[in-house]
Design a protein around this motif. Structure first.
Motif, short mmCIF file in Angstrom:
data_model
loop_
_atom_site.label_atom_id
_atom_site.label_comp_id
_atom_site.label_asym_id
_atom_site.label_seq_id
_atom_site.Cartn_x
_atom_site.Cartn_y
_atom_site.Cartn_z
N SER A 194 0.83 -1.21 0.00
CA SER A 194 0.00 0.00 0.00
C SER A 194 0.86 1.26 0.00
O SER A 194 0.52 2.26 -0.63
N MET A 195 2.01 1.23 0.70
CA MET A 195 2.88 2.40 0.72
C MET A 195 3.51 2.64 -0.64
O MET A 195 3.61 3.78 -1.10
N VAL A 196 3.95 1.58 -1.28
CA VAL A 196 4.52 1.71 -2.62
C VAL A 196 3.49 2.32 -3.58
O VAL A 196 3.81 3.23 -4.36
N LEU A 197 2.26 1.83 -3.52
CA LEU A 197 1.21 2.36 -4.41
C LEU A 197 0.93 3.82 -4.12
O LEU A 197 0.73 4.62 -5.04
N ALA A 198 0.89 4.20 -2.84
CA ALA A 198 0.63 5.59 -2.49
C ALA A 198 1.70 6.51 -3.07
O ALA A 198 1.40 7.58 -3.61
N LEU A 199 2.96 6.10 -2.98
CA LEU A 199 4.05 6.93 -3.50
C LEU A 199 4.00 7.01 -5.02
O LEU A 199 4.16 8.10 -5.60
N LEU A 200 3.80 5.90 -5.67
CA LEU A 200 3.76 5.90 -7.14
C LEU A 200 2.54 6.66 -7.66
O LEU A 200 2.65 7.51 -8.55
N ASP A 201 1.38 6.37 -7.10
CA ASP A 201 0.15 7.04 -7.56
C ASP A 201 0.15 8.52 -7.21
O ASP A 201 -0.51 9.33 -7.89
N GLY A 202 0.88 8.89 -6.16
CA GLY A 202 0.95 10.29 -5.77
C GLY A 202 1.92 11.12 -6.57
O GLY A 202 1.93 12.34 -6.43
N GLY A 203 2.77 10.46 -7.38
CA GLY A 203 3.64 11.23 -8.26
C GLY A 203 5.12 10.94 -8.19
O GLY A 203 5.91 11.57 -8.91
N CYS A 204 5.56 10.00 -7.35
CA CYS A 204 6.97 9.63 -7.34
C CYS A 204 7.32 8.88 -8.61
O CYS A 204 6.51 8.10 -9.11
N ARG A 205 8.51 9.12 -9.11
CA ARG A 205 8.87 8.48 -10.39
C ARG A 205 9.12 6.99 -10.23
O ARG A 205 8.91 6.18 -11.13
N ASP A 206 9.64 6.59 -9.06
CA ASP A 206 9.86 5.19 -8.74
C ASP A 206 10.01 5.09 -7.22
O ASP A 206 10.00 6.10 -6.52
N VAL A 207 10.15 3.87 -6.73
CA VAL A 207 10.22 3.66 -5.29
C VAL A 207 11.29 2.62 -4.98
O VAL A 207 11.35 1.57 -5.61
#
Length: 219
Positions: A50-63
């Motif tokens: 869920s944290m990975v998805l939040a970061l990616l969907d929120g605009g981070c280029r990668d995680v």
């Protein structure tokens, strides 16, 4: 016409989207349920997913996800996920500071980096996007959450401008991560109120397990 013109100082390149960094190496000893990265939320996702998805969907280029305890299980959950890489921290038991250093080392210099521990189930894509939109060059931008008295307190995620990532890595120690750096340089830390999206609470001990029912933004 003759004469000299003053030289224009080089402009700082416009940064691209930040890179996300999830600190997910702990064993969750106080909770007693194994690594918190593997805890299941109400929606069926683990905290790390869920944290990975939040970061990616929120605009981070990668995680980048830093692993430690049960590293193979965590890595297998993320295998094949686009834009996600795993960095193992062999010194994970020394505390979050070593995981922050390991993650920033894996990402390397250059990009802005948004950092969060894995155990904040309320973090959502809207919160990540709000921080990115509010971020100023050469600043550190952190989510703020109001307590019962209405006072705003610094929480996670924290978005480090690229000019601060090496100092964050150098300052990280024990189980406090970059807390000392953030306290010392409060003048450059912009707090962005995200209380309408997330209460900022973590899952640390058994009485906190009810927070795994958080699925998206707060009502």
């Amino acid at each position: 016409m003759s004469g000299e013109t003053g030289s224009t100082p080089p402009k700082r390149p416009v940064p691209g989207p930040p890179r996300g960094l999830v600190l997910a190496a702990g064993a969750g000893r106080r909770l007693g349920r194994g690594p918190k990265a593997l805890l299941l939320r109400e929606d069926g996702l683990t905290l790390v997913e869920s944290m990975v998805l939040a970061l990616l969907d929120g605009g981070c280029r990668d995680v980048t996800v830093v692993t430690g305890a049960c590293s193979e299980q965590v890595a297998s959950l993320l295998a094949g996920c686009d834009g996600v890489s795993v960095a193992f921290n062999p010194d994970w038991s020394s505390g979050m500071g070593s995981s922050l250093r390991r993650g920033l080392q894996a990402i390397g210099p250059g990009p802005d980096v948004m950092v969060t521990p894995v155990d904040r189930p309320g973090i959502c894509a809207a919160e990540v996007a709000r921080l990115i939109a509010a971020h100023r060059p050469r600043a550190i931008t952190a989510a703020g959450h109001c307590d019962a008295n209405g006072s705003l307190h610094r929480g996670h995620p924290v978005l480090f401008d690229e000019s601060w990532t090496s100092q964050a890595a150098a300052a990280a120690h024990g189980d406090v991560g970059a807390r000392d750096l953030l306290e010392t340089h409060r003048a450059v830390v912009d707090l962005v109120d995200c209380s309408d999206l997330d209460d900022g609470a973590d899952v640390d001990v058994p009485k906190d397990l009810h927070r795994l029912t958080v699925v998206s933004s707060r009502d």
